[in-house]
Enzyme design. Structure first.
Site: not given
Length: 173
Positions: A74, A87, A91, A122
């Protein structure tokens, strides 16, 4: 999402030529607001679990003298992410692991590329309860999954260890 799950994949995987590690979860929350078990689960799925999977497969690629590994990371791995620190850190683990591994196994004919997209159309954000982002984030920041795939494949073919799809993201970095 568990060591047992990774082991099950490895037991049923017969020396693939291509491995794509793509964990599609995200989480947002201020520091101290997420239960520790959820932090561990996400850190494993996005970081350590990726490494376990790759560590179980790359040796066979090295023995064959060829193979391609693409790690879907990401843009968060390359920038600060307030309210999404775990997060971003998870990543970042995956991105740094992939780029370091690329230098290690590249001479043996194995290509390793981390692809670091920004906002991609998505169901990831909807599943995380962040579907409001579709309205709040400007349209020009969103890219299609096909853009990510093309960038990942082209980057791997060129031997790039880290690829950032989308002109707006490359320019902003």
């Amino acid at each position: 999402s568990t060591t047992e799950g990774v082991q099950l994949v490895l037991e049923n995987c017969n020396a693939p030529d291509v491995l794509i590690a793509n964990a599609g979860v995200t989480m947002a929350g201020r520091a101290g607001s997420t239960p520790w078990a959820e932090l561990q689960k996400m850190s494993f799925l996005l970081g350590t679990g990726v490494a376990q999977l790759i560590e179980g497969i790359v040796p066979s690629m090295v023995r064959k003298g060829e193979g391609t590994v693409i790690v879907v990371s990401s843009i968060a791995s390359l920038i600060d992410m307030p309210n999404s620190a775990v997060y971003a850190a998870s990543k970042s683990f995956a991105t740094r692991y992939a780029s370091s591994l690329a230098r290690e196994v590249g001479p043996a004919g194995v290509k390793v590329t981390a692809v670091c997209p920004g906002y991609v159309h998505t169901n990831l954000h909807r599943r995380a309860g962040l579907d409001h982002l579709e309205k709040r984030v400007p349209r020009w920041l969103w890219i299609d999954a096909s853009t990510v795939v093309r960038a990942a494949v082209a980057g791997a073919q060129k031997g790039k260890s880290v690829v950032v799809p989308g002109l707006v993201y490359r320019v902003s970095l």
